[in-house]
Design a protein around this motif. Sequence first.
Motif, PDB file in Angstrom:
ATOM      1  N   HIS A   1      15.201  14.739 -21.988  1.00  0.00           N
ATOM      2  CA  HIS A   1      15.594  16.144 -22.081  1.00  0.00           C
ATOM      3  C   HIS A   1      14.410  17.046 -22.439  1.00  0.00           C
ATOM      4  O   HIS A   1      13.563  16.674 -23.255  1.00  0.00           O
ATOM      5  CB  HIS A   1      16.651  16.328 -23.179  1.00  0.00           C
ATOM      6  CG  HIS A   1      17.979  15.729 -22.894  1.00  0.00           C
ATOM      7  ND1 HIS A   1      19.061  16.474 -22.481  1.00  0.00           N
ATOM      8  CD2 HIS A   1      18.427  14.442 -22.972  1.00  0.00           C
ATOM      9  CE1 HIS A   1      20.114  15.689 -22.329  1.00  0.00           C
ATOM     10  NE2 HIS A   1      19.758  14.444 -22.620  1.00  0.00           N
TER      11      HIS A   1
ATOM     12  N   GLY B   1      27.194  10.095 -17.983  1.00  0.00           N
ATOM     13  CA  GLY B   1      26.025   9.689 -17.236  1.00  0.00           C
ATOM     14  C   GLY B   1      26.340   9.091 -15.898  1.00  0.00           C
ATOM     15  O   GLY B   1      25.438   8.619 -15.222  1.00  0.00           O
TER      16      GLY B   1
ATOM     17  N   TRP C   1      19.420  16.572 -14.020  1.00  0.00           N
ATOM     18  CA  TRP C   1      20.440  17.450 -14.584  1.00  0.00           C
ATOM     19  C   TRP C   1      19.748  18.763 -14.937  1.00  0.00           C
ATOM     20  O   TRP C   1      18.579  18.784 -15.322  1.00  0.00           O
ATOM     21  CB  TRP C   1      21.057  16.833 -15.833  1.00  0.00           C
ATOM     22  CG  TRP C   1      21.827  15.572 -15.581  1.00  0.00           C
ATOM     23  CD1 TRP C   1      21.337  14.357 -15.208  1.00  0.00           C
ATOM     24  CD2 TRP C   1      23.240  15.408 -15.693  1.00  0.00           C
ATOM     25  NE1 TRP C   1      22.349  13.445 -15.073  1.00  0.00           N
ATOM     26  CE2 TRP C   1      23.522  14.061 -15.368  1.00  0.00           C
ATOM     27  CE3 TRP C   1      24.288  16.262 -16.036  1.00  0.00           C
ATOM     28  CZ2 TRP C   1      24.823  13.561 -15.378  1.00  0.00           C
ATOM     29  CZ3 TRP C   1      25.582  15.765 -16.058  1.00  0.00           C
ATOM     30  CH2 TRP C   1      25.837  14.418 -15.730  1.00  0.00           C
TER      31      TRP C   1
ATOM     32  N   ASP D   1      17.252  11.882 -15.275  1.00  0.00           N
ATOM     33  CA  ASP D   1      18.221  10.787 -15.337  1.00  0.00           C
ATOM     34  C   ASP D   1      17.527   9.557 -14.756  1.00  0.00           C
ATOM     35  O   ASP D   1      17.509   9.353 -13.544  1.00  0.00           O
ATOM     36  CB  ASP D   1      19.452  11.185 -14.520  1.00  0.00           C
ATOM     37  CG  ASP D   1      20.557  10.139 -14.540  1.00  0.00           C
ATOM     38  OD1 ASP D   1      20.287   8.969 -14.875  1.00  0.00           O
ATOM     39  OD2 ASP D   1      21.693  10.491 -14.174  1.00  0.00           O
TER      40      ASP D   1
ATOM     41  N   LYS E   1      24.697  17.896 -13.093  1.00  0.00           N
ATOM     42  CA  LYS E   1      23.826  17.095 -12.244  1.00  0.00           C
ATOM     43  C   LYS E   1      23.609  17.820 -10.922  1.00  0.00           C
ATOM     44  O   LYS E   1      24.552  18.024 -10.159  1.00  0.00           O
ATOM     45  CB  LYS E   1      24.404  15.696 -12.012  1.00  0.00           C
ATOM     46  CG  LYS E   1      23.358  14.731 -11.473  1.00  0.00           C
ATOM     47  CD  LYS E   1      23.786  13.284 -11.595  1.00  0.00           C
ATOM     48  CE  LYS E   1      22.632  12.346 -11.209  1.00  0.00           C
ATOM     49  NZ  LYS E   1      23.003  10.928 -11.299  1.00  0.00           N
TER      50      LYS E   1
ATOM     51  N   ASN F   1      19.216   2.922 -18.722  1.00  0.00           N
ATOM     52  CA  ASN F   1      19.407   4.259 -18.177  1.00  0.00           C
ATOM     53  C   ASN F   1      19.181   5.278 -19.284  1.00  0.00           C
ATOM     54  O   ASN F   1      19.978   5.390 -20.214  1.00  0.00           O
ATOM     55  CB  ASN F   1      20.817   4.393 -17.602  1.00  0.00           C
ATOM     56  CG  ASN F   1      21.041   5.643 -16.773  1.00  0.00           C
ATOM     57  OD1 ASN F   1      22.139   5.887 -16.300  1.00  0.00           O
ATOM     58  ND2 ASN F   1      20.011   6.464 -16.569  1.00  0.00           N
TER      59      ASN F   1
ATOM     60  N   PHE G   1      17.859   9.346 -20.558  1.00  0.00           N
ATOM     61  CA  PHE G   1      17.828  10.752 -20.185  1.00  0.00           C
ATOM     62  C   PHE G   1      16.727  11.444 -20.981  1.00  0.00           C
ATOM     63  O   PHE G   1      16.775  11.482 -22.211  1.00  0.00           O
ATOM     64  CB  PHE G   1      19.189  11.403 -20.447  1.00  0.00           C
ATOM     65  CG  PHE G   1      20.303  10.784 -19.645  1.00  0.00           C
ATOM     66  CD1 PHE G   1      20.605  11.259 -18.375  1.00  0.00           C
ATOM     67  CD2 PHE G   1      21.021   9.700 -20.141  1.00  0.00           C
ATOM     68  CE1 PHE G   1      21.614  10.675 -17.619  1.00  0.00           C
ATOM     69  CE2 PHE G   1      22.028   9.110 -19.387  1.00  0.00           C
ATOM     70  CZ  PHE G   1      22.320   9.597 -18.121  1.00  0.00           C
TER      71      PHE G   1
ATOM     72  N   THR H   1      25.366  16.914 -22.496  1.00  0.00           N
ATOM     73  CA  THR H   1      25.178  18.039 -21.585  1.00  0.00           C
ATOM     74  C   THR H   1      25.063  19.375 -22.306  1.00  0.00           C
ATOM     75  O   THR H   1      24.533  20.328 -21.747  1.00  0.00           O
ATOM     76  CB  THR H   1      26.334  18.118 -20.577  1.00  0.00           C
ATOM     77  OG1 THR H   1      27.564  18.246 -21.288  1.00  0.00           O
ATOM     78  CG2 THR H   1      26.375  16.880 -19.694  1.00  0.00           C
TER      79      THR H   1
ATOM     80  N   ASP I   1      17.036   5.602 -14.295  1.00  0.00           N
ATOM     81  CA  ASP I   1      17.567   4.244 -14.353  1.00  0.00           C
ATOM     82  C   ASP I   1      16.389   3.296 -14.149  1.00  0.00           C
ATOM     83  O   ASP I   1      15.993   3.012 -13.032  1.00  0.00           O
ATOM     84  CB  ASP I   1      18.620   4.035 -13.266  1.00  0.00           C
ATOM     85  CG  ASP I   1      19.302   2.673 -13.358  1.00  0.00           C
ATOM     86  OD1 ASP I   1      18.757   1.787 -14.059  1.00  0.00           O
ATOM     87  OD2 ASP I   1      20.342   2.489 -12.710  1.00  0.00           O
TER      88      ASP I   1
ATOM     89  N   GLY J   1      22.557   6.858 -22.373  1.00  0.00           N
ATOM     90  CA  GLY J   1      23.758   7.529 -21.904  1.00  0.00           C
ATOM     91  C   GLY J   1      24.975   7.163 -22.746  1.00  0.00           C
ATOM     92  O   GLY J   1      24.914   6.246 -23.575  1.00  0.00           O
TER      93      GLY J   1
ATOM     94  N   ILE K   1      25.109  11.019 -21.066  1.00  0.00           N
ATOM     95  CA  ILE K   1      24.240  12.154 -21.333  1.00  0.00           C
ATOM     96  C   ILE K   1      24.923  13.207 -22.194  1.00  0.00           C
ATOM     97  O   ILE K   1      26.131  13.439 -22.099  1.00  0.00           O
ATOM     98  CB  ILE K   1      23.770  12.783 -19.999  1.00  0.00           C
ATOM     99  CG1 ILE K   1      22.701  13.849 -20.252  1.00  0.00           C
ATOM    100  CG2 ILE K   1      24.951  13.358 -19.218  1.00  0.00           C
ATOM    101  CD1 ILE K   1      22.059  14.374 -18.995  1.00  0.00           C
TER     102      ILE K   1
ATOM    103  N   ASN L   1      20.546  10.535  -7.882  1.00  0.00           N
ATOM    104  CA  ASN L   1      19.448   9.600  -8.094  1.00  0.00           C
ATOM    105  C   ASN L   1      18.882   9.118  -6.768  1.00  0.00           C
ATOM    106  O   ASN L   1      19.625   8.810  -5.842  1.00  0.00           O
ATOM    107  CB  ASN L   1      19.910   8.406  -8.927  1.00  0.00           C
ATOM    108  CG  ASN L   1      20.037   8.751 -10.399  1.00  0.00           C
ATOM    109  OD1 ASN L   1      20.701   9.726 -10.748  1.00  0.00           O
ATOM    110  ND2 ASN L   1      19.407   7.970 -11.247  1.00  0.00           N
TER     111      ASN L   1
END
Length: 325
Positions: free
Chosen positions: A114, A259, A192, A181, A202, A110, A112, A248, A183, A244, A246, A206
């Motif tokens: 950005h 996450g 997010w 996000d 978020k 998983n 993230f 933020t 997976d 994760g 995450i 998902n």
Amino acid sequence: MFVQASILALLTGSACAGTTIWSGSFNPFPNVSVFDEWSWADEVGTYQWYIHGTQPTSHYLALSPKYKNPADTAETNGLMVTIDSTATWNSNMERTELIPQTTQNLGTGNLFYHFSLSTDPTGLNAPDSTLEHQILFFESHFTEIKYGVAPNPTNLQWMVTSQFQWGTPLVPGTWYNFAYDIDFSGQTVGLWFSTGGSPLTKVANNVAASTSTNSEDFHVGVLRIVNTPAPENWYISGVYIENGPITTAIGNGNSTGSGTTTIPTTTPTTTPTTTPTTTSPSSTPTGPTVPEYGQCGGTGYTGPTTCASPYTCKAISPPYYYQCL
């Protein structure tokens, strides 16, 4: 230089909520000519640079503090990406894109992804909402930001396999912070989002997707479908990929989320308007209510505005997004 930058990225990642497994920071690049040091024969640095037009690199890329999100204190410069009629590569479509150069596996577990986006606050070389744009996407387009497409051409819209999931109006000078996000094991992707210096929240749960990457097909840039002479400038900063939970916070590496946060499966929608819609909770609901984490107001929002008890409608990224918390 790049070895020092890699060490710095690892040290920075250790202070975050998750672990940064690839940093797309532009700090290692004192000027855009450094991007030209990469080649297929000498794959140095953190980015591959080959998807662009025939003009010099300085025609398509520029670095400056004014091209970064001011809230991102870890970055010295942001990147301005330019597309115009000369920016054709292997097609008639206009495109200027960087791609990660790494031996790290960017497609497992998983993760993230950005990044932050903006345009010139004066509207100079503004994006054309009558033309389709694909922004920060994978080769298979299983997740991407689009602009200039239905259902709301003037919105930045998050798409999963070309299906609309969420959107927000594109306002010149506003910084839009995103994290895909993804997976890779569960074959799902969520989103997010925040604006300016606000923490990521978020905004889309998902959904199923054919998540896959060879770790070198994440396009950090813009593709415009139709060839037209008008130049466009897009600003990009805060690019990195982490495990994760995450991070933020924007720019300072402190996390205020995890996450595993979930939100309702209802799909947020937006319709362009010039008047932001703000809401306040009602103590006596007379119609549909919004559950926890659901959207309850914001620019163009037309859905229910009363939160289910005991939640209240709070400004997350005003005036664009309000959420029941």
